[in-house]
Design a protein around this motif. Structure first.
Motif, PDB file in Angstrom:
ATOM      1  N   UNK A 181       0.831  -1.198   0.000  1.00 30.15           N
ATOM      2  CA  UNK A 181       0.000   0.000   0.000  1.00 30.15           C
ATOM      3  C   UNK A 181       0.872   1.256   0.000  1.00 30.15           C
ATOM      4  N   UNK A 182       1.920   1.257   0.803  1.00 35.84           N
ATOM      5  CA  UNK A 182       2.805   2.419   0.879  1.00 35.84           C
ATOM      6  C   UNK A 182       3.555   2.632  -0.433  1.00 35.84           C
ATOM      7  N   UNK A 183       4.048   1.548  -1.030  1.00 33.36           N
ATOM      8  CA  UNK A 183       4.783   1.652  -2.287  1.00 33.36           C
ATOM      9  C   UNK A 183       3.889   2.127  -3.428  1.00 33.36           C
ATOM     10  N   UNK A 184       2.593   1.892  -3.317  1.00 33.56           N
ATOM     11  CA  UNK A 184       1.662   2.276  -4.392  1.00 33.56           C
ATOM     12  C   UNK A 184       1.546   3.779  -4.551  1.00 33.56           C
ATOM     13  N   UNK A 185       1.933   4.555  -3.514  1.00 30.96           N
ATOM     14  CA  UNK A 185       1.868   6.011  -3.623  1.00 30.96           C
ATOM     15  C   UNK A 185       3.261   6.641  -3.615  1.00 30.96           C
ATOM     16  N   UNK A 186       4.302   5.804  -3.708  1.00 28.08           N
ATOM     17  CA  UNK A 186       5.665   6.323  -3.625  1.00 28.08           C
ATOM     18  C   UNK A 186       6.177   6.747  -4.997  1.00 28.08           C
ATOM     19  N   UNK A 187       7.162   7.631  -4.984  1.00 23.80           N
ATOM     20  CA  UNK A 187       7.851   7.986  -6.224  1.00 23.80           C
ATOM     21  C   UNK A 187       8.750   6.825  -6.623  1.00 23.80           C
ATOM     22  N   UNK A 188       8.867   6.596  -7.916  1.00 24.76           N
ATOM     23  CA  UNK A 188       9.786   5.583  -8.446  1.00 24.76           C
ATOM     24  C   UNK A 188       9.378   4.167  -8.056  1.00 24.76           C
ATOM     25  N   UNK A 189      10.302   3.257  -8.217  1.00 21.49           N
ATOM     26  CA  UNK A 189      10.025   1.829  -8.078  1.00 21.49           C
ATOM     27  C   UNK A 189      10.411   1.323  -6.692  1.00 21.49           C
ATOM     28  N   UNK A 190       9.603   0.407  -6.178  1.00 23.98           N
ATOM     29  CA  UNK A 190       9.907  -0.246  -4.900  1.00 23.98           C
ATOM     30  C   UNK A 190      10.010  -1.747  -5.121  1.00 23.98           C
ATOM     31  N   UNK A 191      11.044  -2.349  -4.537  1.00 25.09           N
ATOM     32  CA  UNK A 191      11.217  -3.799  -4.577  1.00 25.09           C
ATOM     33  C   UNK A 191      10.940  -4.340  -3.174  1.00 25.09           C
ATOM     34  N   UNK A 192      10.062  -5.336  -3.086  1.00 19.70           N
ATOM     35  CA  UNK A 192       9.745  -5.981  -1.809  1.00 19.70           C
ATOM     36  C   UNK A 192      10.286  -7.403  -1.868  1.00 19.70           C
TER      37      UNK A 192
END
Length: 437
Positions: A181-192
């Motif tokens: 959910x947090x990564x969905x509103x973040x700038x750029x790409x997130x890897x989990x």
């Protein structure tokens, strides 16, 4: 809020009642409550169907969102919830006492609009040590500052979350949901990395995609998320609750009654149902429903068994109390192991009151001696699912029982009293008032 949310409730239960009738499985608590929180990051109105509107945890989460400026409307008759998150902003509330574990999922929507989020400390079940340190790690990995205040957790990210790498030291459903959910509103790409993609997480991913988030998964532990500036609205169906489904199925098997269970999510329950077959149980089913009763026992008895609880697709820990109940009705000694939450044992002491010490337990291991006489008792609720197992034991006992703190069971089962009534079962819920000095 729901009148039951802040009360200490007891159930007075007449034993020997046999269920007969039909019960429909509600939308999954562990999916619906997450989707409700995720809806707060949308820029448009969201509607969730097949939603468990009566759950106490839902009432608390709706209360927090509405007090923070969002607009959530529940329709109990249609099992829907409509969320308008446009006014959902960080606010200093008068009270942060919310006894639900997933308060951390409420952060992202506040960060999106306010750059700051003050949320209650996670509360809820006492089933071992499940801290919130991994959630703090998620927020910090995405560039936020986190402070633990006296009454609330304060997360600050004035420019919003930044893309990053979230590498969990252990697999975690809650942490994975928070990171998604947090990564969905973040700038750029997130890897989990080392994520835990359960069916409920798969549902959350599908929901976020429906709003416009780009998400890729590899196996069941690696997720790549590309956040979006604008998230559209969505109409989305909550998956049926597999834990509720196994509850009613096992109750039908051990009670001597006959239950038709509707909307069973077979596609995410293969292994739990295989273990029932291995215990000599042959359930009658079509694509969505099962019929369970005495005729399901191949040779008239439940066969003793051994099984281990762990992660999906196996038997998850939330199902453990019901297999313990099944073992208590088997023709011999059964053993249940739990590698995921080995401390989920508090309910065993309460359940033992009904089964005359037919349960032995130690960390990660439960042993049951089957076919013991079921006596009435006064018992306490512990965790959500263990509480329901205790309620079912009281319904089958010889005599009248009292279950204290039964609001725990009401937290886990949508519209529980009405569903029991549909099976011809009556329980009396009373409020416990503190004694006068």
């Amino acid at each position: 809020m729901n009148t039951n949310t802040n009360k200490n409730l007891s159930a007075l239960i007449r034993g020997g009642q046999k269920p007969n009738g039909t019960v429909k499985v509600s939308g999954a608590k562990n999916a619906g409550t997450r989707l409700l929180a995720a809806a707060t990051i949308s820029d448009e109105i969201v509607q969730l169907n097949n939603f468990p509107t009566e759950l106490v945890d839902v009432q608390y989460k709706v209360d927090f969102i509405n007090k923070s400026g969002g607009k959530v409307v529940l329709d109990n008759s249609l099992d829907t919830v409509r969320i308008d998150p446009s006014g959902y902003v960080d606010s200093l509330l008068d009270n942060y006492e919310y006894p639900i574990r997933t308060t951390y999922l409420l952060v992202a929507g506040l960060i999106k609009r306010s750059g700051k989020a003050r949320i209650p400390y996670p509360g809820g079940c006492k089933i071992g040590n499940r801290g919130y340190d991994l959630h703090i790690m998620v927020w910090k990995s995405l560039g936020a500052k986190v402070e633990e205040k006296e009454d609330y957790i304060e997360v600050t990210a004035p420019s919003g979350f930044k893309g990053g790498i979230v590498n969990f030291p252990i697999s975690t459903i809650g942490g994975t949901e928070n990171a998604l959910i947090s990564a969905s509103i973040s700038d750029n790409e997130t890897i989990i990395k080392n994520a835990y993609i359960s069916p409920e997480v798969e549902s959350l991913i599908a929901f976020l995609k429906s709003m416009g988030v780009k998400i890729e998964t590899v196996g069941n532990s690696y997720i790549k998320v590309e956040g979006a500036k604008y998230l559209r609205g969505s109409i989305f169906n909550v998956i049926p609750d597999r834990i509720e489904a196994i509850t009613w199925i096992i109750y039908g098997i051990i009670s001597g009654g006959n239950i038709t269970v509707k909307d069973v999510p077979f596609e995410i329950m293969d292994i739990p149902l295989i273990h029932l077959e291995d215990a000599g149980i042959n359930i009658y089913r079509n694509d969505k429903n099962v019929v369970v009763g005495p005729d399901c026992l191949v040779n008239g008895e439940i066969q003793p068994f051994e099984l281990a609880c762990g992660t999906h697709p196996g038997i998850i820990s939330d199902m453990q109390p019901f297999y313990t109940l099944l073992g208590l009705h088997a023709d011999g000694v059964s053993r249940i192991y739990d590698y995921r939450y080995p401390e989920r044992l508090k309910y065993c002491e309460e359940l033992n009151k009904f089964y005359n010490d037919a349960i032995e337990w130690q960390t990660g291991k439960i042993k049951t001696v089957g076919k013991s006489k079921i006596s009435s008792a006064t018992a306490k609720s512990t965790d959500l699912r263990g509480s329901m197992a205790v309620v079912l034991a009281a319904l089958m006992a010889d005599g009248d029982s009292k279950i204290e703190n039964v609001e725990m069971a009401l937290r886990g089962y949508n519209n529980l009293e009405k569903k029991l009534e549909g099976l011809g079962i009556n329980i009396e819920i009373t409020e416990n008032f503190p004694e006068k000095m």
